[in-house]
Each structure stands twice: as C-alpha cells, then as structure tokens.
Motif scaffolding. Structure first.
Motif, PDB file in Angstrom:
ATOM      1  N   ASN A 274       0.806  -1.231   0.000  1.00  0.00           N
ATOM      2  CA  ASN A 274       0.000   0.000   0.000  1.00  0.00           C
ATOM      3  C   ASN A 274       0.836   1.277   0.000  1.00  0.00           C
ATOM      4  O   ASN A 274       0.344   2.342   0.398  1.00  0.00           O
ATOM      5  N   PHE A 275       2.068   1.192  -0.464  1.00  0.00           N
ATOM      6  CA  PHE A 275       2.887   2.407  -0.512  1.00  0.00           C
ATOM      7  C   PHE A 275       2.303   3.431  -1.483  1.00  0.00           C
ATOM      8  O   PHE A 275       2.477   4.644  -1.298  1.00  0.00           O
ATOM      9  N   ASP A 276       1.600   2.964  -2.511  1.00  0.00           N
ATOM     10  CA  ASP A 276       1.026   3.891  -3.487  1.00  0.00           C
ATOM     11  C   ASP A 276      -0.134   4.704  -2.918  1.00  0.00           C
ATOM     12  O   ASP A 276      -0.654   5.605  -3.598  1.00  0.00           O
ATOM     13  N   ASP A 277      -0.535   4.414  -1.684  1.00  0.00           N
ATOM     14  CA  ASP A 277      -1.554   5.245  -1.024  1.00  0.00           C
ATOM     15  C   ASP A 277      -0.969   6.556  -0.503  1.00  0.00           C
ATOM     16  O   ASP A 277      -1.718   7.413  -0.010  1.00  0.00           O
ATOM     17  N   TYR A 278       0.352   6.705  -0.609  1.00  0.00           N
ATOM     18  CA  TYR A 278       1.020   7.879  -0.047  1.00  0.00           C
ATOM     19  C   TYR A 278       1.842   8.577  -1.138  1.00  0.00           C
ATOM     20  O   TYR A 278       3.064   8.400  -1.226  1.00  0.00           O
ATOM     21  N   PRO A 279       1.178   9.372  -1.976  1.00  0.00           N
ATOM     22  CA  PRO A 279       1.888  10.032  -3.081  1.00  0.00           C
ATOM     23  C   PRO A 279       2.977  10.991  -2.586  1.00  0.00           C
ATOM     24  O   PRO A 279       2.862  11.596  -1.521  1.00  0.00           O
ATOM     25  N   ASP A 280       4.003  11.109  -3.406  1.00  0.00           N
ATOM     26  CA  ASP A 280       5.092  12.063  -3.162  1.00  0.00           C
ATOM     27  C   ASP A 280       5.647  11.918  -1.743  1.00  0.00           C
ATOM     28  O   ASP A 280       5.897  12.906  -1.049  1.00  0.00           O
ATOM     29  N   ALA A 281       5.831  10.671  -1.317  1.00  0.00           N
ATOM     30  CA  ALA A 281       6.282  10.414   0.057  1.00  0.00           C
ATOM     31  C   ALA A 281       7.731  10.844   0.243  1.00  0.00           C
ATOM     32  O   ALA A 281       8.580  10.622  -0.619  1.00  0.00           O
ATOM     33  N   LYS A 282       7.998  11.443   1.396  1.00  0.00           N
ATOM     34  CA  LYS A 282       9.341  11.902   1.739  1.00  0.00           C
ATOM     35  C   LYS A 282       9.653  11.506   3.181  1.00  0.00           C
ATOM     36  O   LYS A 282       8.760  11.476   4.032  1.00  0.00           O
TER      37      LYS A 282
END
Length: 376
Positions: A274-282
């Motif tokens: 589910n990493f794609d649930d967090y756009p532009d992650a930093k």
C-alpha cells in the motif's frame, strides 16, 4: 602561534570523527534528531577548539558573534514570516540554527577574506557578506533539509542512466526457476544496475509486464508479475545506507509511487504494501517516519498530507492534514485504527502566511510527528 596550530589540528580531527564516525553510526540507529548525542557533542567540541585555534584569545568575541547572529536570524525570521505570537516557535526552530551556521561561516570569511586596510570598506564588506550569507542559509533551512535529499537524488539518477542504456543494448539473460531466459533487447523496457551491500544487482522491466531483480550470477532474486511499471530508480528511500527501488507513474495524481525495500537482515528485496496510497512520500530526516502529499480536488485547493511509517513492509497511517477549498480550516487529525480523530484546527490563511503549503507541511510534521508517533 604554534600551540594554536595544535588546537587547529585537534579541532579538525574531532570534526572529521564527528562527520565520518559519530554521525554515520548514530544516523543508522536514530529515531529522532535528539538521538545524535555524540554527533552534537563532537561537533560542539570540535568547533570550539577550531575557533580557539583560529582566534586565540579573541574566541569570546567569536562566540558573541555567533550568539548575536542566532538572535538576529530569529528576529528576522519572526518579523518577515510571521505576524502572530505563535510564530515564535517556528522562528526559534529555524531562525536560531540558521543564525548559528551563518555566524560560523561569517567568522571564516572574515578571517580569510575580509581583511582590508580601509576600515569603512572592511565594515561594508563584512555587512554585505553577513547579509548575503544569512539570506542563503535561511533559504536552505526554510527548505527543511530536503535540499540535501533532492540534490543527492539528482546525482544518483544521473549516474543510473548510462548504466541502463548499456544493459538494454546487451539484452541481459537471467534464470527463473532454473530456466535460462534470453530476451531480445527490445523486450526489455528499462534496466538499471546497482551495488548494494557489496553485491551487484540488476533490475529490469520486461514487456511481458513482469519486473525482475537478478544477482551477479543472473539468478532471479525478486520477481513481480503485473504489479509495477517500467519507470523505476535505485534510491535509499528509508536512509538505512542501502539502496531501494522506487517506481513512478504518470497519473492525474502526481507523485504516485511503489516501493521495494532492500532488507539488510535477509539480504533480499521486499515490496512495501500500500505504498502507493502515499503520493510524493518523503522521509522526515533523522527519523523512521514519512509524510505524503496529494491533491484532493478543486484545482489543488483541496489537499491532504499523511504521516506514516513502515513496519514489516507495510505502511501504517498515523495522522492527516486536510484542507477543503471554500473553507479557511486546516484540519489535523490522528488516525486510530484507520479512523480519523480530530486533533486540532488552524486557520489556513494564518498558518500558511509567508510560506507555501509544502514548506508548512515539512515543518509541521518535522516538529510534531512525535505527538502522533507509534512504537516501531
């Protein structure tokens, strides 16, 4: 003067130990910026000894310059960027460190470059050099430290492109379940290679929709079927000293990514759920936490930012900042068992006065993530 040279050498050695020993060791184990005990200690001692080596008995004047610079930077930040009492807090966090760094740089410039027989000309040079230095350092601090991350990512991506082209032309072979596969180079859309933990890995996306990672023996060590896309790059996303693989996509929501982490314990690659649930992650530098940003409609007047962490290769949301267009409310919520619980509400116009929303998001999560943190 000879004894001052000894202090200079001692200070330089301590600073080298700070930079190349204390900081790397603590960086890998740290959860927050408060965990860098030995880094701060060696940095302070090294700077003081170096200052004495350069200034001798005038070291107290130098310390006074640094202290005054911190105060000037704090006041300037507060006056320029904020118009209410609570602006003191971000001005303290950003202004004082920027002022201290500016003061140290100014002392070096003054010692080596700003000597002039004409007193008034020297004062003018000192004033201009201090103002310019403070301006540049303040901008870098206002970026929240991400400028270091962005510069490093830029050079990493530059290094990967020539490697990818060479590998595509060579049409790599690999084994999958014991079978040797030799595709035409046109069957492989993107290839990149990287050395991780002393081992060479090749990652490539095949036209059949599968993504592969192979080792130097051409054995498949990771395979994903119809899960990822061809646009990927090696990057140390979680800042553990080992490169991971991040995928990018072109969608109506910018910054959608997938992530494969390198697990140093098992020396293997694992996809983050589910990493794609967090756009532009930093990453929040110096911690094990991350934040994201995504549009929520109304021409980006509505937006959200999530605070999250990764455990056992799964994402876990901790908090959320949300803004809806047509309102002046900036809503902070805790996330408990996937449900939002109201935490606090700001006036958006006041919270974002003098800064853009991306800087506010960086600063807010950096200063407040511990309020929402969960044991990792």
């Amino acid at each position: 003067m000879n004894h001052r040279k000894q202090f200079l050498i001692t200070g330089a050695v301590i600073l080298i130990i700070c930079l190349f020993v204390a900081f790397p060791l603590e960086y890998r184990k740290s959860q927050t910026i408060f965990d860098f005990t030995y880094t701060y200690f060696t940095l302070t001692v090294g700077l003081l000894i170096t200052m004495y080596g350069l200034m001798g008995k005038h070291i107290f004047k130098g310390l006074l310059v640094v202290i005054c610079s911190g105060f000037i930077s704090f006041c300037t930040s507060y006056i320029v960027l904020y118009d209410d009492f609570w602006g003191i807090i971000p001005a303290l966090y950003g202004g004082i460190p920027a002022g201290i760094v500016t003061g140290l740089i100014f002392l070096l410039l003054n010692f080596f470059l700003l000597k002039n027989e004409n007193k008034y000309r020297q004062l003018l040079k000192q004033f201009l050099s201090y103002v310019i230095t403070l301006f540049i350092v303040s901008i870098l601090f206002a970026r929240g430290g991400d400028w270091i991350f962005e510069i490093s990512e830029y050079f990493k991506s530059k290094k990967e492109q020539p490697q990818a082209q060479v590998l595509i032309d060579e049409a790599p072979q690999w084994t999958d379940n014991g079978d040797t596969i030799s595709p035409r180079y046109s069957d492989v859309q993107h290839v990149a290679t990287n050395i991780i933990n002393g081992k060479t890995y090749t990652a490539f996306f095949h036209n059949n929709g599968n993504f592969y990672i192979t080792n130097v023996k051409k054995d498949t060590v990771f395979k994903a079927i119809d899960q990822f896309g061809p646009d990927f790059t090696f990057v140390d996303f979680n800042k553990d000293g080992y490169n991971d693989i991040r995928f990018s996509y072109t969608t109506n929501v910018p910054g959608i990514n997938d992530l494969i982490l390198y697990d140093k314990k098992s020396a293997s690659f694992k996809a983050v759920k589910n990493f794609d649930d967090y756009p532009d992650a930093k990453p929040i530098l110096g911690t094990k936490y991350y934040y994201s940003y995504h549009k929520s409609g109304c021409a980006d007047e509505s937006w959200d930012s999530d605070l999250f962490y990764i455990k056992n290769f799964e994402t876990h949301k901790l908090a959320n900042i949300s803004v809806d267009c047509g309102t002046d409310s900036l809503v902070i919520s805790k996330v408990i068992e996937e449900e939002k619980k109201l935490y606090e509400v700001f006036s958006e116009s006041k919270a974002l006065k003098g800064i853009d929303k991306w800087i506010f998001i960086k600063q807010y999560w950096k200063k407040n993530y511990q309020k929402f943190a969960s044991p990792l």
